[in-house]
Write an enzyme that holds these catalytic residues in place. Structure first.
Site, PDB file in Angstrom:
ATOM      1  CG  MET A  89      -1.787   1.170   1.460  1.00  0.00           C
ATOM      2  SD  MET A  89      -1.001   2.548   2.331  1.00  0.00           S
ATOM      3  CE  MET A  89      -1.580   2.277   4.006  1.00  0.00           C
ATOM      4  CE  LYS A 184      -7.671  11.002  13.659  1.00  0.00           C
ATOM      5  NZ  LYS A 184      -6.210  11.256  13.622  1.00  0.00           N
TER       6      LYS A 184
END
Ligand code: GCO
Ligand code: MN
Ligand code: MN
Length: 390
Positions: A89, A184
């Site tokens: 990633m 978030k």
């Protein structure tokens, strides 16, 4: 070596920014010296990790020339090959530079939005060059302190425009890459747009290429909002959108703590591992298991690697505990699905005759309500497995 020591087959990954965290916080200076990316690769391999992930800036310091960049990347690739580590990633830092103080993709100034796209294209090229198949978007600055500064609907529209633009560009370049959006609720901004995994999952359905985009839920983030992380991950899995996962630990109502995996709320950690490993049934998650956490500020370098091994060992121990729990005959009997040859067909799919039959069904609600479900016993069994006495 015992069975809880990690190996590359366990698919554990760390970010350069996680084990490389210097312990700087809003109140204090770094407590540890910078560890070079090359050293991190060597150490992670020694600890039994499978891969290392990075932001563009973690590897190539902003302001590097093209020649410097090439030299850094070549040395990093050599270290990966020497130590058998991969980069599953990559991501982009759209939060550190002061230009992002009002957001990146959602900033009011189009110059800032253009800079964010430029930087992201560079980060995607770097990630693809290193072999990454997943690209994470965490919009740390995509939020506000005062909602008077922009209509929050405009922020969503800009976010969509940017992601659609980047999907098209990625396809145009022929890159084999999927995007994973990380939610978030707040921090560093007062409020962040698209604050939970559920918000992200809906947002993805509004994109031009939804098949390219999934989520990267993080334990700490859902927990900060007081939500069940297990439920968020389950919804993503059910939607086939769990492309990546950020594992750490967190207590509700605190700042983003990014603690060692499993070090808080063992019960949620156990249920999470059980879900990801599929020991209770259902499709297993087979992507990278990324630890987005860092060592306590009290630690020196040795403590950092102790922390890294701890994350991985706890995951494996919990996986073993989950297998034992789901192999327990008493547990299986308590959670065995109840079936009714009369009622089940009525509930599965609407038709007019079924509606008539359902309305005519005689149900003794009082008797039904009196049945104890024995979840106390079930939960105690789970606790005993978790505590290792069963
Ligand atoms: C945070 C985030 C980040 C991201 C990372 C990858 O709260 O700081 O979790 O660690 O995951 O930037 O995009
Ligand atoms: Mn985080
Ligand atoms: Mn994260």
């Amino acid at each position: 070596m015992n069975s809880f020591d990690p190996t590359a087959a366990d698919r554990f990954t760390f970010g350069l920014w996680t084990v490389g965290n210097s312990g700087r916080d809003p109140f204090g200076e770094p407590v540890r010296a910078r560890i070079s990316p090359i050293e991190i690769v060597a150490k992670l391999a020694e600890c039994g990790a499978h891969g290392v992930n990075l932001h563009d800036d973690d590897l190539v310091p902003p302001g590097s020339s093209a020649a410097q960049r090439d030299a850094i990347v070549a040395a990093f690739k050599k270290a990966l090959a020497d130590h058998g580590l991969v980069v599953p990633m990559a991501t982009v830092n759209l939060f550190t530079h002061p230009i992002f103080k009002d957001g990146a993709f959602t900033a009011n100034d189009p110059t800032v939005r253009a800079f964010a796209l430029q930087k992201t294209m560079g980060a995607i090229e770097l990630g693809v060059d290193l072999g990454a198949k997943i690209f994470v978007f965490w919009g740390g600055r995509e939020g506000c302190e005062t909602d008077a500064c922009r209509d929050p609907r405009t922020a969503i529209v800009r976010m969509r425009e940017s992601l659609d633009w980047l999907c098209d560009w990625t396809r145009d370049r022929g890159f084999d890459l999927k995007f994973a959006l990380e939610a978030k609720p707040n921090e560093p901004r007062g409020d962040l747009y698209l604050p939970t995994t559920g918000h992200m999952l809906h947002f993805i359905t509004t994109l031009a290429h939804p098949e390219m985009v999934g989520v990267n839920p993080e334990v700490a983030h859902e927990t900060m909002a007081g939500l069940s992380f297990v439920h968020g991950v389950a919804q993503a899995m059910e939607a086939k959108k769990l492309f990546h996962v950020d594992l750490n630990a967190q207590r509700i109502g605190r700042f983003d703590q990014d603690l060692r995996f499993g070090s808080e709320d063992l019960r949620q950690a156990f249920l999470l591992v059980r879900l990801l490993e599929g020991t209770g049934g259902g499709v297993k998650y087979d992507g990278p298991l990324h630890f987005d956490a860092h060592a306590y500020r009290t630690e020196d370098d040795a403590g950092v690697w102790e922390f890294a091994r701890g994350c991985m060992r706890t995951y494996k121990i919990l996986a073993e505990r989950a297998r034992a729990f789901d192999a327990d005959r008493e547990v299986a009997a308590l959670i065995a699905e109840q079936r009714s040859t009369v009622i089940d067909p009525l509930l599965a799919g609407y038709s007019r005759p079924k509606a008539t039959l359902l309305r005519a069904l005689s149900i003794d609600a009082a008797a039904q309500a009196q049945r104890g479900l024995r979840y106390e016993r079930l939960d105690q069994l789970m606790i005993e497995h978790l505590l290792g006495v069963r």
